[in-house]
Design an enzyme around this catalytic site. Structure first.
Site: not given
Ligand SMILES: Cc1cc2nc3c(=O)[nH]c(=O)nc-3n(C[C@H](O)[C@H](O)[C@H](O)COP(=O)(O)OP(=O)(O)OC[C@H]3O[C@@H](n4cnc5c(N)ncnc54)[C@H](O)[C@@H]3O)c2cc1C
Length: 566
Positions: A427-429
């Site tokens: 997550y978060e890229g």
């Protein structure tokens, strides 16, 4: 093994690696004195150790669940969240005019790390609120700031981040959620968002969703996306939660780990939202939140790495197996176990030094507006995120290995670390996307920021040559290889660069970690033994990584998916 916050490591990094006094020399952070920093970190450590850590297993065994459209949270989470909010920890880095403490992100990153180590599932909640506060501080209208920021900063209300849709994951520009203008200046938000962390909770009077959606005249792709604030309850004239907004939690995901964190499928059915920032400039506004969250996720990885390391070390000192020449041995006395423990400790220090250097650069950029600090912060963010979370995963797995069979059964908690931390590289890229960001956007300056950092590493190596000639030579040479590879990548097209982006990022991180270790050894000779582990055992991996980084994409595309299946 109870978690113990690594306060001495923070103190050492603040004093000898980051130069914390540079921050307090700026008007913005003049009041965040070194004594204040000690007091803040000590108090946060107490909360993490005594209030949050006991909940880690509880959240894992008693996941959040959905009952009649309301998320029921794990036992004890509500009380712990209240303690966290009452302590002012949600708004510790927020602006004082909105009720925040105005402390540097450098300290907030240490606090986030401690709270993640103690209970990652719960810590995600305030982390997302912190990101939302920053996005609103920078981009929201004065009316929205006045209404929402004090409640978010105090932790009375919480914030979420809504980007992902079934067809729009890494490719955020593919989102379909739409925003239609209402006659009163608000917008009707319609669409489905998936994987929304803490999309609902039963201990919060209101939850504020920052939602990416497309206006009717929004162009396809990321350039046509706008950002909206969509509260669960519409604030009444006094700013208190009023009418229920038209949004709901459809279901919760059943996940590998992070069971205490409700991951929601959210449905917006013409929900009332307010535009944040300019129309069609939503990605820029959301990036404020995402950059904050990226560093926060780095701290999550490092927190789990610390917790996994502490537990593995304690186990290795008590578990007796086999003999050494001096008699029956705890497993910590076997060379291979010692190798794992020493590597864990060295890698942990590297990842922490990189994340805190990133936080420090963000603080210096905020305090001075100097373009060099802004460029340094931008360059370090993807490295901190990817290396911090890779470290969390690697150390959690080494922790299991050190426990042997006891690592594979759930009682020790070693397995939970690995399950919980797994998502941080996603997550978060994803970490692949972070590496692409490093080799493309962060090198759009022709490599200026990267070369400036490489120059600094080499000057540190020069300065350390007298006490540590062999370590300094290894680091200087690795930095030179990084420079040559950076020059080579800059000549490649993006497809070739992206093929080498992940190994390039890791090599960069290994070199920055080795730099922090060498400076640590230079400042304090008792740290030289650990620096030797980092430079002689971990750093050599950079040579293979940089060779891979330069290879380009041709060999990868020479193999089709059909070839791979053959
Ligand atoms: C527990 C959990 C909590 C989450 N919380 C939130 C939240 O609060 N808010 C929110 O909005 N989202 C949230 N997410 C979503 C998360 O951010 C996405 O899962 C993530 O961005 C990846 O998107 P995806 O899952 O669609 O994977 P995909 O985008 O389908 O990616 C799959 C793989 O392909 C690779 N890939 C994709 N595109 C490219 C490309 N262009 N070049 C190279 N490789 C590529 C990826 O790196 C990855 O390895 C959460 C997810 C989880 C699992």
């Amino acid at each position: 093994m109870p978690y113990r916050a690594p306060l001495s490591d923070y103190a050492f990094l603040l004093d000898h690696i980051l130069g914390y006094d540079r921050l307090t020399a700026t008007p913005r952070f003049a009041e965040a004195t070194r004594d204040t920093a000690t007091a803040v970190l000590t108090e946060a450590a107490r909360l993490a150790e005594t209030t949050l850590a006991p909940l880690n297993r509880v959240g894992d065994k008693h996941p959040a669940r959905l009952e009649n459209g309301v998320v029921r949270t794990s036992p004890g989470f509500a009380e712990a969240y209240r303690a966290l909010a009452h302590g002012g920890w949600v708004g510790m880095a927020a602006r004082p005019e909105n009720g925040g403490m105005g402390l540097p992100l450098t300290l907030a990153t240490c606090v986030n790390e401690m709270m993640s180590a103690a209970c990652l599932s719960l810590q995600i909640n305030p982390l997302l609120t912190q990101g939302q506060i920053e996005a609103l501080e920078h981009h929201a209208s004065a009316a929205l700031r006045t209404l929402y920021l004090p409640k978010l900063t105090s932790g009375e209300w919480s914030g979420t981040m809504n980007l992902t849709e079934p067809q729009a994951g890494s490719d955020v520009g593919a989102l379909r959620t739409k925003a239609d203008p209402n006659p009163d200046g608000t917008f009707a938000i319609t669409g489905q968002k998936i994987y929304i962390s803490w999309g609902d909770a039963d201990f919060m009077p209101n939850i504020c969703h920052l939602v990416l959606a497309r206006l009717p005249d929004g162009a396809p792709g990321t350039s046509g996306i706008s950002l909206f604030l969509v509260p669960k309850f519409l604030p009444d004239a006094q700013g208190n939660p009023g009418k229920r907004n038209r949004l709901s939690v459809v279901s919760l995901e059943h996940k590998l780990g992070l069971h205490g964190s409700p991951t929601c499928v959210m449905q917006y059915d013409g929900a009332t939202g307010w535009l944040v920032g300019e129309p069609h400039k939503g990605m820029a506004a959301m990036f404020t939140m995402m950059n904050n969250a990226r560093l926060g996720v780095a701290a999550q990885g490092i927190g789990i790495a610390e917790a996994a390391f502490q537990q593995a070390l304690a186990y290795a000192q008590t578990r007796q197996q086999g003999r050494t020449p001096t008699g029956r041995a705890p497993i910590a006395d076997h060379a291979d176990v010692r190798r794992m423990l020493a590597s864990m400790r060295a890698q942990l220090f590297s990842a922490r030094a990189i994340a805190l250097s990133c936080a420090h650069a963000i603080d210096m950029a905020a305090a001075t507006a100097a373009p060099e600090w802004q460029a340094r912060a931008a360059l370090l963010t993807p490295i901190a995120k990817a290396y911090g979370t890779d470290t969390g995963n690697e150390l959690a797995h080494l922790g299991i290995q050190i426990h042997g069979g006891m690592g594979f059964v759930e009682e020790t908690g070693a397995a939970q670390f690995a399950r919980d931390v797994r998502v941080t590289t996603i997550y978060e890229g994803t970490n692949g996307i972070q590496a692409m960001d490093l080799t493309a956007r962060k090198m759009a300056d022709g490599g200026t920021a990267a070369f400036a950092l490489i120059d600094e590493v080499q000057s540190h190596a020069e300065a350390a040559r007298t006490p540590h000639p062999d370590l300094a030579t290894d680091l200087w040479q690795a930095a030179e290889s990084l420079r040559e590879t950076t020059e080579a990548l800059l000549k490649q097209d993006l497809t070739d660069r992206f093929a080498g982006a992940v190994p390039y990022l890791r090599a960069f991180a290994l070199i920055l970690g080795a730099d922090a270790h060498l400076r640590a050894a230079h400042a304090d000779s008792t740290r030289a033994a650990l620096a030797r582990i980092a430079i002689k055992r971990l750093l050599p991996e950079q040579a293979g990584l940089l060779t891979q980084a330069r290879l380009g994409a041709a060999d990868l595309y020479a193999l089709t998916p059909e070839d791979l299946a053959a």
